[in-house]
Design an enzyme around this catalytic site. Structure first.
Site: not given
Ligand code: NAD
Length: 359
Positions: A125, A192, A225, A249
């Site tokens: 972002y 991640k 995930d 988000d």
């Protein structure tokens, strides 16, 4: 003299209706607020040449806190998001999004109590993007191929994901402080890092270092995930989640979904000096001006504002009043009304909540 000076940014679409609803409820606490009402967004752009006039930023900077209605970001118009610009101008680096089940809200789960702490200033972002085939994209691709030894298709667009130790450490510290001050037991860092070693790996490392300073709070980490699957299967094992911007988000919409959706999902953008409280939902333009939408998300954001000001008792009264009105199911908007009960408008629901707060 008033106890607190609050800036109210009305927003557009359903913004003016829900901010008015939140104001009615905050005033019902009996705390003496001085309100500074200001506007930002596309309509302001027509008059003042910018969607975010300097006096709006200044009003927030000089008040004790701000409450904000949603602001439309017209897709493809070239207008920069006022929401992102405000967070950047005031360095509101922590986006806090609690998700708690409320009786009377239709949902697949009934004992959710999770808080998402999202880093608000960097990651994908950051706004560093290059359009495919543009001279800058071509130059960046050449440089990246040379530096990495990897192939990038020439027709690629690029977005940059900066993650710094400074921002990661400060959001991790915010999450642990939040946990400590709000009697939460555990912080889970989400990442991640198995794939993105130098960005998410760095975020995780910073979180681990900060965790060592808080032996009273349990710490663990999850790959994003896996977290999404576990949130759906056994949400009760999670407490405070701390995440980089993009995952934060997405995961906070997932947690809003666990408690029944956007109509009841509050949020806060907090920095070291200023804070803006706003619902997760947007401006829902098709409902604008109809006195129809659910004001609960912004009213609950108002409760977070009260906690930020140290007004814990008043915050508890507001949260309880929202819960009671929703559970009673009589003075609620269309999205919450039980079968056979006629819904009331935004204002009428806010007045019912305000009456309980003042009682
Ligand atoms: P949205 O949240 O405005 O609306 C999606 C749908 O959710 C609505 O059609 C409605 O069915 C439901 N909904 C939303 N708020 C509700 C409420 N209070 N009560 C009952 N139902 C409600 O999302 P969108 O349509 O994707 O976005 C519209 C605009 O809002 C876009 O321009 C977007 O950029 C902007 N936006 C602003 C903010 C912000 O100001 N912080 C946040 C998100 C989106």
């Amino acid at each position: 003299m008033s106890q607190y000076r609050l800036t109210l940014i009305r927003g557009d679409g359903i913004g003016p209706e829900v901010t008015q609803a939140a104001r009615i409820v905050l005033d019902a606490t009996g705390i003496d607020f001085e309100w500074m009402v200001v506007d930002a967004g596309a309509e302001v752009m027509e008059k003042s040449g910018t969607p975010l006039p300097a006096d709006v930023v200044e009003a927030v900077r000089t008040s004790d806190a701000a409450i904000k209605g949603p602001i439309t970001t017209p897709a493809g118009s070239g207008i920069r998001s006022v929401n992102v610009a405000l967070r950047q101008a005031l360095d509101l680096y922590a986006n806090v999004r609690p998700a708690r089940s409320l009786r009377g809200v239709r949902s697949r789960y009934d004992h959710i109590d999770v808080v998402v702490v999202r880093e608000n200033t960097e990651d994908l972002y950051s706004g560093i993007e290059f359009e495919k085939h543009s001279p800058k994209a071509v130059e960046a691709i050449e440089m990246l191929m040379r530096l990495s030894g990897k192939k990038i298709f020439p027709g690629s667009g690029l977005a940059v994901k900066p993650i710094s130790s400074e921002a990661s450490e400060r959001i991790a510290r915010f999450a642990f402080e939040y946990a400590r001050c709000n009697a939460r037991r555990k912080v889970t860092a989400v990442h991640k890092a198995n794939i993105l070693k130098h960005t998410d790996g760095l975020f995780l490392e910073a979180a681990r270092q900060v965790a060592a300073e808080y032996p009273d709070i349990e710490f663990e980490d999850r790959i994003v995930d896996n977290l999404c699957m576990q949130l759906v299967q056994k949400p009760e094992v999670f407490d405070v989640l701390v995440l980089p911007n993009l995952y934060g988000d997405i995961v906070s919409d997932l947690t809003a979904g666990l408690v029944g959706g956007l109509g009841v999902a509050p949020g806060a953008n907090i920095g070291d000096r200023n804070a803006i409280f706003e619902a997760i939902h947007g401006s829902a333009p098709r409902y604008a001006g109809q006195n129809k939408v659910n004001p609960s998300a912004l009213i609950l954001s108002g409760a977070l504002l009260l906690r930020y000001l140290g007004e814990q008792e008043a915050a508890g009264r507001v949260e309880q009043a929202v819960a009671d009105v929703i559970a009673a199911g009589q003075k609620v908007t269309y999205d919450l009304a039980p079968a056979g009960v006629a819904p009331v408008g935004t204002r009428q629901m806010a007045e019912a909540i305000a009456a309980k707060v003042a009682a």
